[in-house]
Design a protein around this motif. Structure first.
Motif, PDB file in Angstrom:
ATOM      1  N   HIS A 180      28.735   1.884  24.290  1.00 32.37           N
ATOM      2  CA  HIS A 180      28.468   3.229  24.812  1.00 32.37           C
ATOM      3  C   HIS A 180      29.218   4.314  24.042  1.00 32.37           C
ATOM      4  O   HIS A 180      28.891   5.496  24.162  1.00 32.37           O
ATOM      5  CB  HIS A 180      28.860   3.302  26.295  1.00 32.37           C
ATOM      6  N   LEU A 181      30.192   3.919  23.221  1.00 27.50           N
ATOM      7  CA  LEU A 181      30.954   4.896  22.448  1.00 27.50           C
ATOM      8  C   LEU A 181      30.230   5.322  21.175  1.00 27.50           C
ATOM      9  O   LEU A 181      30.607   6.306  20.549  1.00 27.50           O
ATOM     10  CB  LEU A 181      32.317   4.325  22.068  1.00 27.50           C
ATOM     11  N   TYR A 182      29.194   4.580  20.788  1.00 24.17           N
ATOM     12  CA  TYR A 182      28.537   4.799  19.501  1.00 24.17           C
ATOM     13  C   TYR A 182      27.224   5.560  19.682  1.00 24.17           C
ATOM     14  O   TYR A 182      26.415   5.233  20.548  1.00 24.17           O
ATOM     15  CB  TYR A 182      28.251   3.453  18.828  1.00 24.17           C
ATOM     16  N   ASN A 183      27.023   6.539  18.826  1.00 27.10           N
ATOM     17  CA  ASN A 183      25.786   7.323  18.869  1.00 27.10           C
ATOM     18  C   ASN A 183      24.790   6.941  17.778  1.00 27.10           C
ATOM     19  O   ASN A 183      23.622   7.319  17.871  1.00 27.10           O
ATOM     20  CB  ASN A 183      26.096   8.817  18.734  1.00 27.10           C
ATOM     21  N   TYR A 184      25.244   6.228  16.776  1.00 23.24           N
ATOM     22  CA  TYR A 184      24.387   5.942  15.627  1.00 23.24           C
ATOM     23  C   TYR A 184      24.186   4.440  15.508  1.00 23.24           C
ATOM     24  O   TYR A 184      25.155   3.688  15.397  1.00 23.24           O
ATOM     25  CB  TYR A 184      24.991   6.527  14.350  1.00 23.24           C
ATOM     26  N   TRP A 185      22.893   4.047  15.484  1.00 21.60           N
ATOM     27  CA  TRP A 185      22.534   2.629  15.508  1.00 21.60           C
ATOM     28  C   TRP A 185      21.433   2.317  14.516  1.00 21.60           C
ATOM     29  O   TRP A 185      20.548   3.154  14.267  1.00 21.60           O
ATOM     30  CB  TRP A 185      22.033   2.248  16.908  1.00 21.60           C
ATOM     31  N   GLY A 186      21.482   1.112  14.004  1.00 25.01           N
ATOM     32  CA  GLY A 186      20.363   0.603  13.249  1.00 25.01           C
ATOM     33  C   GLY A 186      19.323   0.023  14.189  1.00 25.01           C
ATOM     34  O   GLY A 186      19.500  -0.017  15.414  1.00 25.01           O
ATOM     35  N   GLN A 187      18.247  -0.490  13.586  1.00 26.25           N
ATOM     36  CA  GLN A 187      17.127  -0.990  14.384  1.00 26.25           C
ATOM     37  C   GLN A 187      17.336  -2.433  14.844  1.00 26.25           C
ATOM     38  O   GLN A 187      16.617  -2.924  15.710  1.00 26.25           O
ATOM     39  CB  GLN A 187      15.827  -0.881  13.570  1.00 26.25           C
ATOM     40  N   GLY A 188      18.300  -3.099  14.265  1.00 24.04           N
ATOM     41  CA  GLY A 188      18.591  -4.482  14.636  1.00 24.04           C
ATOM     42  C   GLY A 188      17.913  -5.490  13.741  1.00 24.04           C
ATOM     43  O   GLY A 188      16.856  -5.219  13.149  1.00 24.04           O
ATOM     44  N   THR A 189      18.533  -6.654  13.626  1.00 20.83           N
ATOM     45  CA  THR A 189      17.956  -7.757  12.872  1.00 20.83           C
ATOM     46  C   THR A 189      18.238  -9.045  13.629  1.00 20.83           C
ATOM     47  O   THR A 189      19.345  -9.265  14.131  1.00 20.83           O
ATOM     48  CB  THR A 189      18.519  -7.811  11.432  1.00 20.83           C
ATOM     49  N   GLY A 191      18.999 -10.018  27.957  1.00 18.92           N
ATOM     50  CA  GLY A 191      19.457  -9.670  29.290  1.00 18.92           C
ATOM     51  C   GLY A 191      20.917  -9.283  29.389  1.00 18.92           C
ATOM     52  O   GLY A 191      21.429  -9.066  30.493  1.00 18.92           O
ATOM     53  N   LYS A 192      21.591  -9.195  28.258  1.00 21.94           N
ATOM     54  CA  LYS A 192      23.021  -8.876  28.266  1.00 21.94           C
ATOM     55  C   LYS A 192      23.281  -7.558  27.546  1.00 21.94           C
ATOM     56  O   LYS A 192      22.470  -7.074  26.770  1.00 21.94           O
ATOM     57  CB  LYS A 192      23.814  -9.992  27.576  1.00 21.94           C
ATOM     58  N   GLU A 193      24.455  -6.990  27.799  1.00 23.26           N
ATOM     59  CA  GLU A 193      24.887  -5.791  27.098  1.00 23.26           C
ATOM     60  C   GLU A 193      25.317  -6.137  25.676  1.00 23.26           C
ATOM     61  O   GLU A 193      25.800  -7.240  25.422  1.00 23.26           O
ATOM     62  CB  GLU A 193      26.063  -5.173  27.854  1.00 23.26           C
TER      63      GLU A 193
END
Length: 128
Positions: free
Chosen positions: A113-122, A41-43
């Motif tokens: 919001h400044l980043y365009n490239y992300w991993g899928q998360g762990t 529920g958080k950013e």
């Protein structure tokens, strides 16, 4: 551009985990690479960043417990997390971007919001 995280899991408070993010598709040394985490529920909030020239910043809540580094040979971003606390429980993401302020210092913590490239998360889960 591809970022693939690994290394999450479940540990007890006081334990350690090491996250890895393998990067491909860009000039590894020219970008800002940052670990973010997201509570339900958080950013997403910045945890640790490392600039192309090696400059590093940490969020105050993890300073002296977490260490961010790069493994150039493997094109990997690493996050060594020691003395984990239940409040560190979150989904952890690595992100990459160029030509941005590369810091997670106070005032820049909510900079996802400044980043365009992300991993899928762990997922990291710390039990008390």
């Amino acid at each position: 551009v591809q970022l693939v995280e690994s290394g999450g899991g479940s540990v007890q408070a006081g334990g350690s985990l090491r996250l890895s993010c393998v990067a491909s598709g860009f000039t590894y040394d020219d970008v800002c690479m940052t670990w973010f985490r997201q509570f339900p529920g958080k950013e997403r909030e910045g945890v640790a960043s490392i600039r192309g020239d090696g400059n590093i910043s940490y969020a105050p809540s993890v300073k002296d417990r977490f260490t961010v580094s790069k493994d150039g040979a493997k094109h990997s971003l690493l996050l060594q997390m020691n003395n984990l606390r239940p409040e560190d429980t979150a989904m952890y993401y690595c992100a990459a971007e160029s030509r941005i302020p590369c810091t997670v210092a106070p005032g820049w913590r909510l900079s996802s919001h400044l980043y365009n490239y992300w991993g899928q998360g762990t997922q990291v889960t710390v039990s008390s």
